[in-house]
Design a protein around this motif. Structure first.
Motif, PDB file in Angstrom:
ATOM      1  N   UNK A  54       0.942  -1.124   0.041  1.00  0.00           N
ATOM      2  CA  UNK A  54       0.068   0.147   0.025  1.00  0.00           C
ATOM      3  C   UNK A  54       0.717   1.213  -0.021  1.00  0.00           C
ATOM      4  N   UNK A  55       2.303   1.193   0.012  1.00  0.00           N
ATOM      5  CA  UNK A  55       2.972   2.262   0.084  1.00  0.00           C
ATOM      6  C   UNK A  55       3.293   2.873  -1.316  1.00  0.00           C
ATOM      7  N   UNK A  56       3.422   1.906  -2.291  1.00  0.00           N
ATOM      8  CA  UNK A  56       3.704   2.419  -3.655  1.00  0.00           C
ATOM      9  C   UNK A  56       2.460   2.746  -4.341  1.00  0.00           C
ATOM     10  N   UNK A  57       2.119   3.933  -5.280  1.00  0.00           N
ATOM     11  CA  UNK A  57       0.872   3.939  -6.149  1.00  0.00           C
ATOM     12  C   UNK A  57       1.467   4.618  -7.151  1.00  0.00           C
ATOM     13  N   UNK A  58       0.640   4.617  -8.168  1.00  0.00           N
ATOM     14  CA  UNK A  58       0.560   5.709  -9.188  1.00  0.00           C
ATOM     15  C   UNK A  58      -0.822   5.673  -9.988  1.00  0.00           C
ATOM     16  N   UNK A  59      -0.770   6.612 -10.706  1.00  0.00           N
ATOM     17  CA  UNK A  59      -2.270   7.275 -11.248  1.00  0.00           C
ATOM     18  C   UNK A  59      -1.988   7.562 -12.854  1.00  0.00           C
ATOM     19  N   UNK A  60      -3.160   7.589 -13.305  1.00  0.00           N
ATOM     20  CA  UNK A  60      -3.214   8.223 -14.790  1.00  0.00           C
ATOM     21  C   UNK A  60      -3.076   9.738 -14.376  1.00  0.00           C
ATOM     22  N   UNK A  61      -2.429  10.235 -15.290  1.00  0.00           N
ATOM     23  CA  UNK A  61      -1.684  11.690 -15.171  1.00  0.00           C
ATOM     24  C   UNK A  61      -2.919  12.525 -15.039  1.00  0.00           C
ATOM     25  N   UNK A  62      -3.962  12.377 -15.927  1.00  0.00           N
ATOM     26  CA  UNK A  62      -5.084  13.157 -15.855  1.00  0.00           C
ATOM     27  C   UNK A  62      -5.770  13.179 -14.415  1.00  0.00           C
ATOM     28  N   UNK A  63      -5.552  12.206 -13.718  1.00  0.00           N
ATOM     29  CA  UNK A  63      -6.323  12.160 -12.425  1.00  0.00           C
ATOM     30  C   UNK A  63      -5.647  12.313 -11.340  1.00  0.00           C
ATOM     31  N   UNK A  64      -4.514  12.590 -11.241  1.00  0.00           N
ATOM     32  CA  UNK A  64      -3.646  12.659 -10.087  1.00  0.00           C
ATOM     33  C   UNK A  64      -4.156  14.028  -9.555  1.00  0.00           C
ATOM     34  N   UNK A  65      -4.261  13.707  -8.106  1.00  0.00           N
ATOM     35  CA  UNK A  65      -4.475  15.048  -7.163  1.00  0.00           C
ATOM     36  C   UNK A  65      -5.924  14.935  -7.001  1.00  0.00           C
ATOM     37  N   UNK A  66      -6.927  14.084  -7.711  1.00  0.00           N
ATOM     38  CA  UNK A  66      -8.277  14.103  -7.309  1.00  0.00           C
ATOM     39  C   UNK A  66      -8.579  12.744  -6.614  1.00  0.00           C
ATOM     40  N   UNK A  67      -7.918  11.586  -7.348  1.00  0.00           N
ATOM     41  CA  UNK A  67      -7.991  10.629  -6.978  1.00  0.00           C
ATOM     42  C   UNK A  67      -7.073   9.738  -6.233  1.00  0.00           C
ATOM     43  N   UNK A  68      -7.506   9.012  -4.985  1.00  0.00           N
ATOM     44  CA  UNK A  68      -6.501   8.435  -4.241  1.00  0.00           C
ATOM     45  C   UNK A  68      -6.967   7.067  -4.086  1.00  0.00           C
ATOM     46  N   UNK A  69      -6.023   5.905  -4.346  1.00  0.00           N
ATOM     47  CA  UNK A  69      -5.997   4.707  -4.169  1.00  0.00           C
ATOM     48  C   UNK A  69      -5.517   4.240  -2.765  1.00  0.00           C
ATOM     49  N   UNK A  70      -6.173   3.306  -2.078  1.00  0.00           N
ATOM     50  CA  UNK A  70      -5.465   2.761  -0.708  1.00  0.00           C
ATOM     51  C   UNK A  70      -5.945   1.343  -0.656  1.00  0.00           C
TER      52      UNK A  70
END
Length: 122
Positions: A54-70
């Motif tokens: 759960x420490x490492x995550x990555x996101x679609x660039x367009x969604x970074x900052x609005x979505x959070x995975x946990x």
């Protein structure tokens, strides 16, 4: 492993939703997990991924900052917190086991859940 996504629904633009994906089996903590989405008439696209701990995550660039995975390995569940939702976020959201860390293509994922529909009204 079997995956069951939930938490979708109708929300106004600017609102928030939290999706959950419950996994069966005792090996959940052995899998990297991911969320994808598919809007009507469009191809399935990557949303976010999280590693085993759960420490490492990555996101679609367009969604970074609005979505959070946990994830909560004790509950065999992965979450997707979605904030500041926009009408273009309307889609069926799927969770899946991610076989290839760093990959963002649907072919990198297995054991797809049934999806949960998110509708964002303007």
């Amino acid at each position: 492993v079997q995956l069951q996504a939930s938490g979708g629904g109708l929300v106004q633009a600017g609102g928030s939703l939290r999706l959950s994906c419950a996994a069966s089996g005792r090996t959940f903590s052995s899998y990297a997990m991911s969320w994808f989405r598919q809007a009507p008439g469009k191809e399935r696209e990557f949303v976010a991924a999280i590693n085993l701990s759960g420490v490492g995550t990555y996101y679609a660039n367009s969604l970074k900052g609005r979505f959070t995975i946990s994830r909560d390995n004790a509950k065999n569940t992965v979450y997707l917190q979605m904030n500041s939702l926009k009408p273009e976020d309307t889609a069926v959201y799927y969770c899946a086991v991610l076989r290839s860390w760093g990959d963002t293509t649907p072919t990198a994922a297995d054991y797809w859940g049934q999806g949960t529909l998110v509708t964002v009204s303007s």
